[in-house]
Design a protein around this motif. Structure first.
Motif, short mmCIF file in Angstrom:
data_model
loop_
_atom_site.label_atom_id
_atom_site.label_comp_id
_atom_site.label_asym_id
_atom_site.label_seq_id
_atom_site.Cartn_x
_atom_site.Cartn_y
_atom_site.Cartn_z
N GLU A 44 1.51 10.15 -30.14
CA GLU A 44 2.24 10.90 -29.11
C GLU A 44 1.86 12.38 -29.17
N HIS B 174 -1.56 12.70 -27.63
CA HIS B 174 -1.49 12.57 -26.17
C HIS B 174 -0.98 13.85 -25.51
N ARG B 175 0.02 14.49 -26.11
CA ARG B 175 0.54 15.75 -25.56
C ARG B 175 -0.57 16.80 -25.47
N TYR C 115 -3.90 16.24 -25.48
CA TYR C 115 -4.91 15.84 -24.48
C TYR C 115 -4.42 16.23 -23.09
N ALA C 116 -3.16 15.95 -22.79
CA ALA C 116 -2.60 16.26 -21.47
C ALA C 116 -2.63 17.76 -21.20
N ALA C 117 -2.49 18.58 -22.24
CA ALA C 117 -2.51 20.03 -22.09
C ALA C 117 -3.94 20.58 -22.02
#
Length: 108
Positions: free
Chosen positions: A25, A28-29, A31-33
């Motif tokens: 998680e 993923h945070r 990567y999204a940023a």
């Protein structure tokens, strides 16, 4: 600037696996940023590696303290600032905008 982040596990894999979902998680945070470009475990499974993009070593270090592996004392981290001078043509220019492109030569 690119950063190579090397993780070295300090705990048995069974203990790490208890926090693996939370660690993913965290990944993923970031990567999204737009911070993380690549990540994965080392083989053999003694640690992991992350290729990140950030403004400073301090900024990257601030992200890493959020990692459950860090919070639980399960891994040590080495952050290496990296300024690639060359890149293969298939590597996105945004990853290393100052790197010289080296074209692949296909021999017949």
């Amino acid at each position: 600037m690119l950063y190579l982040i090397l993780l070295r596990y300090r705990a048995p894999l069974a203990e790490l696996d208890r926090y693996l979902a939370a660690h993913r998680e965290f990944l993923h945070r970031h990567y999204a940023a737009g911070h993380f470009l690549l990540s994965g475990r080392q083989e053999p499974r003694v640690g992991g590696a992350i290729l990140a993009r950030g403004l400073s070593r301090e900024e990257v270090g601030g992200w890493l303290v959020e990692d459950p592996f860090h919070k639980e004392g399960l891994a040590d981290y080495e952050v290496i600032a990296w300024a690639p001078g060359l890149r293969a043509a298939e590597v996105p220019a945004a990853w290393a905008p100052d790197a010289e492109v080296v074209e692949r030569v296909v021999e017949n």
